[in-house]
Design a protein around this motif. Sequence first.
Motif, mmCIF file in Angstrom:
data_model
loop_
_atom_site.group_PDB
_atom_site.id
_atom_site.type_symbol
_atom_site.label_atom_id
_atom_site.label_comp_id
_atom_site.label_asym_id
_atom_site.label_seq_id
_atom_site.Cartn_x
_atom_site.Cartn_y
_atom_site.Cartn_z
ATOM 1 N N HIS A 56 0.802 -1.216 0.000
ATOM 2 C CA HIS A 56 0.000 0.000 0.000
ATOM 3 C C HIS A 56 0.841 1.275 0.000
ATOM 4 N N GLY A 57 1.978 1.242 0.671
ATOM 5 C CA GLY A 57 2.751 2.470 0.805
ATOM 6 C C GLY A 57 3.592 2.803 -0.414
ATOM 7 N N VAL A 58 4.427 1.856 -0.840
ATOM 8 C CA VAL A 58 5.351 2.122 -1.938
ATOM 9 C C VAL A 58 4.591 2.429 -3.225
ATOM 10 N N ARG A 59 3.521 1.706 -3.468
ATOM 11 C CA ARG A 59 2.766 1.916 -4.714
ATOM 12 C C ARG A 59 2.209 3.336 -4.785
ATOM 13 N N VAL A 60 1.658 3.813 -3.678
ATOM 14 C CA VAL A 60 1.115 5.176 -3.667
ATOM 15 C C VAL A 60 2.232 6.208 -3.749
ATOM 16 N N ALA A 61 3.343 5.955 -3.078
ATOM 17 C CA ALA A 61 4.461 6.903 -3.095
ATOM 18 C C ALA A 61 5.124 6.985 -4.457
ATOM 19 N N LEU A 62 4.956 5.951 -5.288
ATOM 20 C CA LEU A 62 5.560 5.964 -6.621
ATOM 21 C C LEU A 62 4.769 6.806 -7.621
ATOM 22 N N ILE A 63 3.535 7.173 -7.300
ATOM 23 C CA ILE A 63 2.705 7.926 -8.247
ATOM 24 C C ILE A 63 3.330 9.278 -8.594
ATOM 25 N N PRO A 64 3.716 10.110 -7.602
ATOM 26 C CA PRO A 64 4.376 11.374 -7.986
ATOM 27 C C PRO A 64 5.737 11.165 -8.625
ATOM 28 N N MET A 65 6.407 10.054 -8.322
ATOM 29 C CA MET A 65 7.710 9.783 -8.918
ATOM 30 C C MET A 65 7.593 9.487 -10.403
ATOM 31 N N SER A 66 6.473 8.897 -10.831
ATOM 32 C CA SER A 66 6.295 8.628 -12.257
ATOM 33 C C SER A 66 6.225 9.924 -13.044
#
Length: 326
Positions: A243-253
Amino acid sequence: MILYLLRRVLNYVILTVIASCGAYMLASATMNPTYPLEQRHPRPPQSTIDSLRDAWGVNPDVPLIERTWTWFTGVLHGDFGLGVNNHPVADALFSRAGVSLQLLLIGSILGAVLGVVLGVWGAVRQYRASDQVVTYGSYFIIAMPTYVLAYVLMLIAIFVNSVLGFHLLAFVGQYSADQPAGFFPQLWDRATHLFLPTLVLVLGAAASYSRYQRSAMLDVLGSDYIRTARAKGLLRGRALVRHGVRVALIPMSTYFAYSFGLLVTGATILEIVFSWHGMGELSVISIQKEDVNSIAGSTFFVAVLILCSSTLSEVLNAALDPRVRR
């Protein structure tokens, strides 16, 4: 989602056309590659100079819009015009594009992966010794200019080679002048030349990505859905990854698309420092020689790379965020 991606790709294609044509118009309106010929004694015939101006796209008697349209229609057919050496610019672009892509693809992928891992690691272990080391190391690399980091690694390579007694790490050119025979020896020779410039790009990208990823991950760690997942019995590590890493990767994309332009700039400097004959070197030489067609062709190459990276960013964003898919 398909329609969303098609709309975004269409926007990027339009921006690519505008950037390429804008670069051509600016170069064609301000540069005069025939100036050295005009200063010769004896001066070449005016007809010769006019023919070169037409071929190089700088004839002031032809309207700028007409010159740009001629160049753009040629690009649609794979013809980027002639350079100041009277050789097709397309040949130079195709031969040098592969050289630059070796650095850009490997550097961007490894740098992004390493930066994300370090950012997540630093957020999970906030203010611990490992987080402090990554933080100070990242800021140190970010503050250091690309060419300075390149020369520091070159000095380290010289020291390592002197200690070992043979050239383990090479830092001049893409391959040795006396290449060894055989596939694997040649592959090893290429790898030794590729290691240092790629390492510079990876370190710079990883340092930048790690700071953004750490900040995004810290915002996620305090979210309600993480606490809810833990309260339902999900282990901490699994809750962070699922749940955490997947959401945190959204702005990184999204950040990936915009940071790729800086990566291209860093690769341009590295090609000069490490004597790689790629698109970066071609861009610098073209500006020095006022080669309009080569400048426009180099800009087109960079614009296409930004288009591809932006499209990949949109795909990753749609894969990570279900709201975009809907």
